[in-house]
Scaffold this active site. Structure first.
Site, PDB file in Angstrom:
ATOM      1  N   TYR A   1       0.835  -1.196   0.000  1.00 25.67           N
ATOM      2  CA  TYR A   1       0.000   0.000   0.000  1.00 25.67           C
ATOM      3  C   TYR A   1       0.874   1.252   0.000  1.00 25.67           C
ATOM      4  O   TYR A   1       1.396   1.678   1.030  1.00 25.67           O
ATOM      5  CB  TYR A   1      -0.921   0.018   1.225  1.00 25.67           C
ATOM      6  CG  TYR A   1      -1.846  -1.182   1.336  1.00 25.67           C
ATOM      7  CD1 TYR A   1      -2.136  -1.983   0.246  1.00 25.67           C
ATOM      8  CD2 TYR A   1      -2.429  -1.512   2.564  1.00 25.67           C
ATOM      9  CE1 TYR A   1      -2.973  -3.076   0.361  1.00 25.67           C
ATOM     10  CE2 TYR A   1      -3.281  -2.602   2.678  1.00 25.67           C
ATOM     11  CZ  TYR A   1      -3.539  -3.387   1.583  1.00 25.67           C
ATOM     12  OH  TYR A   1      -4.375  -4.479   1.695  1.00 25.67           O
TER      13      TYR A   1
ATOM     14  N   ARG B   1     -10.029   8.208   4.522  1.00 27.99           N
ATOM     15  CA  ARG B   1      -8.995   9.146   4.112  1.00 27.99           C
ATOM     16  C   ARG B   1      -8.910  10.356   5.036  1.00 27.99           C
ATOM     17  O   ARG B   1      -7.976  11.141   4.959  1.00 27.99           O
ATOM     18  CB  ARG B   1      -9.269   9.632   2.692  1.00 27.99           C
ATOM     19  CG  ARG B   1      -9.085   8.592   1.606  1.00 27.99           C
ATOM     20  CD  ARG B   1      -9.513   9.193   0.284  1.00 27.99           C
ATOM     21  NE  ARG B   1      -9.327   8.311  -0.840  1.00 27.99           N
ATOM     22  CZ  ARG B   1      -8.284   8.359  -1.683  1.00 27.99           C
ATOM     23  NH1 ARG B   1      -7.326   9.235  -1.477  1.00 27.99           N
ATOM     24  NH2 ARG B   1      -8.195   7.551  -2.708  1.00 27.99           N
TER      25      ARG B   1
END
Length: 327
Positions: free
Chosen positions: A57, A296
């Protein structure tokens, strides 16, 4: 928040777990690092104690951000879940099983699956450094690797537990047959797999097996990367380099939209969002241990954590299942 024991381990994990794929930025059209750290802090402040990440990631960035976010925090109050087995750097090019080519900054980066003993040891040491910790609570093989015997991978993970570098070990994206083969050497604590209202294939054979054998199931993509939030049917636009432009194409979007409208009254009655309803539904399905939810920013993180406050009756769950059968 609710906390659940993972398989045959001593780990107690938060049912909603922070999924850190998106904060790595890669495949998600970038990220804001300040917002990402605030999202992790907001999760911790609202009862989420478990963070799931992977070296892949953001090519290490996601792990580094988690390490930064946890500075000054009580490490014993947080469970760190990470992975190994997707490699991309020059030293590993050509080794392992080629997975796919990822466009990065105008060029393709070859991604390989590699679960050899030597690579596992290497990746765990790198993850410990990026996460700024001396142990990992749960290490997971990211994807099955046809170039490495499963027993070699299992033996390596068991050795890491004995060394104290990891507390428990699991697999991800394993089929039932692969999970059974792994169990001949070392019984994984869990299998991390895709599962959602729109993807229930594991219910047929994987769930019965894991329930019978006390193996946990960690769910990823419970909101189908935001599709089940409904916002992409309301003029929400994706950036050109967001992988979801292609990902959403696997679904009959008109049917999904109709389904979401049919269950929207349940969410509205509870003053909840469709995303929260999808998350809570997932946590209530048979055999599911924990559910990963990405965020986020702090607002999204708080919303995910608060999904656990939804109380869904048997009648409401039955109605949702009936609407899902129409898809």
């Amino acid at each position: 928040m609710e906390y659940r024991k993972l398989g045959n381990t001593a780990l107690e994990l938060s049912t909603i777990t922070y999924g850190a794929f998106a904060i790595g930025g890669t495949m998600w059209a970038g990220n804001d690092q300040k917002d990402s750290i605030e999202a992790i802090h907001a999760s911790l402040d609202h009862g989420v104690t478990t963070l799931d990440t992977a070296p892949f990631y953001g090519f290490g960035l996601s792990e580094e951000l988690i390490g930064q976010a946890l500075k000054g925090k009580d490490r014993t109050k947080v469970q760190l879940l990470t992975k190994f087995g997707l490699v991309w750097d020059g030293s590993n090019q050509g080794k392992g099983e080629h997975f796919f080519d990822l466009p990065v900054d105008g060029k393709n980066v070859a991604i390989y699956k590699l679960a050899s003993k030597a690579n596992i040891i290497k990746e765990v040491e790198e993850s410990l450094k990026r996460l700024d910790t001396d142990y990992i609570d749960l290490i997971q093989q990211h994807w099955p690797d046809a170039s490495t015997p499963i027993d070699e991978t299992m033996e390596a993970m068991e050795s890491l537990i004995q060394q104290g570098k990891v507390r428990a070990a699991a697999v991800s994206n394993y089929s039932l047959d692969q999970l059974k083969e792994a169990g001949n050497t070392f019984v994984p604590a869990a299998n991390q797999v895709a599962y959602s209202m729109l993807n229930r294939s594991i219910e047929k054979d994987l769930v019965p097996y894991t329930v019978e054998n006390n193996i946990g199931i960690i769910v990823y993509s419970p909101m189908e990367r935001g599709l089940l939030s409904g916002k992409y049917f309301q003029n929400e636009k994706l950036k050109a380099d967001d992988h979801r432009n292609g990902y959403f194409g696997q679904f009959d979007l008109e049917k999904v939209k109709t389904f979401l409208e049919s269950i929207r009254p349940i969410a509205e009655e509870k003053n909840a969002s469709l995303a929260q309803l999808a998350l809570r539904w997932t946590t209530l399905q048979k055999g599911i241990t924990i559910v990963l939810a990405g965020a986020r920013n702090a607002e999204q993180a708080i919303s995910n954590a608060q999904a656990m406050s939804l109380d869904l009756s048997a009648e409401e769950l039955s109605f949702i299942d009936g609407e899902l059968r129409k898809l």
